[in-house]
Design an enzyme around this catalytic site. Structure first.
Site, PDB file in Angstrom:
ATOM      1  N   ARG A  45       0.743  -1.316  -0.064  1.00 25.76           N
ATOM      2  CA  ARG A  45      -0.115   0.032   0.049  1.00 25.76           C
ATOM      3  C   ARG A  45       0.862   1.108   0.019  1.00 25.76           C
ATOM      4  O   ARG A  45       0.520   2.223  -0.532  1.00 25.76           O
ATOM      5  CB  ARG A  45      -1.051   0.013   1.348  1.00 25.76           C
ATOM      6  CG  ARG A  45      -2.098  -0.947   0.948  1.00 25.76           C
ATOM      7  CD  ARG A  45      -3.041  -0.968   2.157  1.00 25.76           C
ATOM      8  NE  ARG A  45      -4.289  -1.521   1.765  1.00 25.76           N
ATOM      9  CZ  ARG A  45      -5.268  -2.061   2.539  1.00 25.76           C
ATOM     10  NH1 ARG A  45      -5.031  -1.919   3.879  1.00 25.76           N
ATOM     11  NH2 ARG A  45      -6.471  -2.513   2.317  1.00 25.76           N
ATOM     12  N   LYS A 206     -17.252 -16.747   3.798  1.00 26.37           N
ATOM     13  CA  LYS A 206     -18.900 -16.694   4.021  1.00 26.37           C
ATOM     14  C   LYS A 206     -19.571 -16.263   2.851  1.00 26.37           C
ATOM     15  O   LYS A 206     -19.287 -15.243   2.470  1.00 26.37           O
ATOM     16  CB  LYS A 206     -18.919 -15.743   5.178  1.00 26.37           C
ATOM     17  CG  LYS A 206     -18.509 -16.246   6.581  1.00 26.37           C
ATOM     18  CD  LYS A 206     -18.837 -15.177   7.494  1.00 26.37           C
ATOM     19  CE  LYS A 206     -18.354 -15.322   9.000  1.00 26.37           C
ATOM     20  NZ  LYS A 206     -18.179 -14.058   9.528  1.00 26.37           N
ATOM     21  N   GLY A 362      -6.994  -7.791  -0.019  1.00 27.04           N
ATOM     22  CA  GLY A 362      -6.754  -8.667   1.043  1.00 27.04           C
ATOM     23  C   GLY A 362      -6.279  -9.967   0.494  1.00 27.04           C
ATOM     24  O   GLY A 362      -5.563 -10.411   0.060  1.00 27.04           O
ATOM     25  N   GLY A 386     -12.796  -4.548   0.774  1.00 28.63           N
ATOM     26  CA  GLY A 386     -14.313  -4.121   1.164  1.00 28.63           C
ATOM     27  C   GLY A 386     -14.541  -3.023   0.117  1.00 28.63           C
ATOM     28  O   GLY A 386     -15.754  -3.094  -0.594  1.00 28.63           O
TER      29      GLY A 386
HETATM   30  P1  AMP Z   1     -12.866 -14.058   2.713  1.00 33.98           P
HETATM   31  O1  AMP Z   1     -12.325 -13.164   3.837  1.00 33.98           O
HETATM   32  O2  AMP Z   1     -14.211 -14.303   2.877  1.00 33.98           O
HETATM   33  O3  AMP Z   1     -12.408 -14.078   1.503  1.00 33.98           O
HETATM   34  O4  AMP Z   1     -12.282 -15.552   3.306  1.00 33.98           O
HETATM   35  C1  AMP Z   1     -10.978 -15.904   3.297  1.00 33.98           C
HETATM   36  C2  AMP Z   1     -10.731 -16.993   4.293  1.00 33.98           C
HETATM   37  O5  AMP Z   1     -11.696 -18.298   3.652  1.00 33.98           O
HETATM   38  C3  AMP Z   1      -9.394 -17.533   4.280  1.00 33.98           C
HETATM   39  O6  AMP Z   1      -8.835 -17.295   5.596  1.00 33.98           O
HETATM   40  C4  AMP Z   1      -9.669 -19.069   3.889  1.00 33.98           C
HETATM   41  O7  AMP Z   1      -8.883 -19.949   4.726  1.00 33.98           O
HETATM   42  C5  AMP Z   1     -11.077 -19.104   4.261  1.00 33.98           C
HETATM   43  N1  AMP Z   1     -11.634 -20.526   3.694  1.00 33.98           N
HETATM   44  C6  AMP Z   1     -11.337 -20.823   2.120  1.00 33.98           C
HETATM   45  N2  AMP Z   1     -11.898 -22.058   1.935  1.00 33.98           N
HETATM   46  C7  AMP Z   1     -12.306 -22.581   3.146  1.00 33.98           C
HETATM   47  C8  AMP Z   1     -12.835 -23.813   3.531  1.00 33.98           C
HETATM   48  N3  AMP Z   1     -13.035 -24.806   2.724  1.00 33.98           N
HETATM   49  N4  AMP Z   1     -13.347 -24.129   4.979  1.00 33.98           N
HETATM   50  C9  AMP Z   1     -12.916 -23.078   5.649  1.00 33.98           C
HETATM   51  N5  AMP Z   1     -12.514 -21.749   5.517  1.00 33.98           N
HETATM   52  C10 AMP Z   1     -12.090 -21.651   4.051  1.00 33.98           C
END
Ligand code: AMP
Length: 406
Positions: A45, A206, A362, A386
């Site tokens: 950044r 999520k 991120g 975000g």
């Molecule tokens: P996000 O911030 O929503 O992009 O989520 C990123 C996170 O999703 C990372 O820390 C990954 O470890 C987690 N992630 C990806 N695939 C899985 C999975 N199959 N089970 C649990 N966590 C996951």
């Protein structure tokens, strides 16, 4: 399905803002950088703000940088000082950096007065003042005393209406720096007039974080590839067994609606057809690939399987426009990073063949690094997770709207 055109906002670019040589310029940057043991662990950044800072230094301006760091909750907390940023900024910009112990008032004024033309002043964390996050006008007015012109360069903070991204525009004539220009140019290219096929890859933990962007993308893309833990909520929505994988039961109905919308829009929504599964999440755990979409009772899905890797890579390589946000598995554990790495390789190959590829910030950028792909091998890595997601949701970012009004 026709998409509502986005409102055209009038923004002034820093190079067109009529900034006079030798003036004092207040620049809001995003130096909310990862730290390890009190030192900057990733200076991306800071490097991304270089073009704007150098442009102003070359004009013999005094550059006053304001930024937030972490969540000190409106109080002075040494844990969140911006002091460790001074030395990397000095190195990257090749100019002396003075530090101001406060971002407003006497301490700020003294630090600015002590700097010469062609030097930088970095002021202490904006979030030491609760007024920053409250978008307080009085505080914004105090901030505005730190310069004659204002340049907005904190793309990663523009989805929030805070004093330094919102109210400040009421008190200073403002422009956007080169980084914000680049971010908007690429995101706009993908959103408004994408070359086809347009393929989106959405992963991460999520569904709840990405519902808005999923709906928006379904109005724009040809294919949407879903991986990561999110995929299990979608697979549950289609009555597949997901074992002990991470599922958001309260989002299953939402997942059903998204699947239906994709069907109505004639958008291909691809879910993993196989998975890498383990019985416990740890490096070196015994792992297997499933034969189908279903995951047996005691198993946890941690990555997309080899068939899915191939299917996703094929779609990605055929794309002319790509948007990728979120890893396809628990990529922080090298054993479960294979799917994410395969996607990263495919995205870089597609880019080499002429596709425009834009990556959300991120984790997606970390995922790229883990895959050994350099940021230069994709078209654009956003510095704001975000902010880029909200832009892709079709929202007008508050920090952009504020500037467009002055
Ligand atoms: P996000 O911030 O929503 O992009 O989520 C990123 C996170 O999703 C990372 O820390 C990954 O470890 C987690 N992630 C990806 N695939 C899985 C999975 N199959 N089970 C649990 N966590 C996951």
């Amino acid at each position: 399905m026709p998409v509502e055109p986005r409102p055209v906002l009038k923004l002034i670019k820093v190079q067109d803002a009529g900034i006079k040589d030798g003036s004092t310029v207040l620049v809001r940057v995003d130096y909310n950088v990862p730290m390890k043991d009190g030192a900057v662990a990733d200076d991306t950044r800071i490097r991304e703000s270089r073009k704007t800072v150098k442009y102003l230094l070359d004009k013999k301006c005094k550059v006053v940088l304001i930024a937030h760091f972490g969540r000190p909750k409106g109080k002075v907390d040494p844990k969140y000082t911006l002091k460790p940023v001074v030395s990397p900024v000095e190195k990257i910009m090749g100019a002396r950096v003075h530090f101001g112990e406060d971002c407003v008032g006497e301490a700020a004024a003294k630090a600015i007065a002590g700097a010469k033309a062609g030097e930088i002043v970095l002021l202490e964390n904006l979030r030491y003042h609760a007024e920053e996050e409250k978008n307080d006008e009085k505080f914004a007015k105090e901030l505005s005393r730190n310069g004659q012109y204002f340049v907005q360069e904190a793309f990663g903070a523009l989805h929030r209406a805070h004093a330094s991204t919102g109210a400040i525009a009421k008190f200073m004539s403002g422009s956007i720096g080169f980084l914000v220009q680049k971010e908007l140019e690429y995101l706009e290219k993908v959103m408004s007039n994408p070359a086809r096929p347009f393929v989106a890859v959405i992963g991460g933990a999520k569904v709840s974080d990405k519902i808005g962007v999923l709906y928006s993308l379904i109005d724009r893309v040809d294919s949407i590839l879903i991986g990561g833990a999110m995929a299990y909520t979608f697979l549950s929505a289609q009555n597949n067994n997901t074992g002990k994988s991470l599922v958001e039961p309260e989002k299953i109905d939402e997942a059903k609606k998204i699947i239906l919308k994709a069907f109505k829009n004639n958008v291909e929504l691809l879910l993993p057809s196989d998975h890498v599964v383990v019985k416990e999440i740890k490096e070196g755990a015994k792992k297997e690939s499933t034969q189908s979409m279903a995951i047996a009772d005691d198993w946890i899905g941690v990555d997309i399987g080899p068939r899915t890797e191939m299917m996703f890579a094929e779609r990605i390589k055929a794309a002319k426009t790509l948007f990728w946000n979120g890893p396809l598995g628990i990529f922080e554990t090298p054993d479960f990073a294979g799917g994410t790495q395969a996607v990263a390789r495919a995205v870089s190959e597609a880019t080499r063949s002429g596709a425009v590829s834009v990556l959300g910030g991120g984790d997606t950028v970390s995922a790229l690094k883990v895959s050994g792909i350099k940021p230069e091998q994709v078209s654009h890595c956003s510095t704001g997770g975000g902010a880029s997601l909200e832009f892709m949701e079709g929202k007008t970012l508050p920090g952009i709207e504020a500037l467009s009004k002055n």
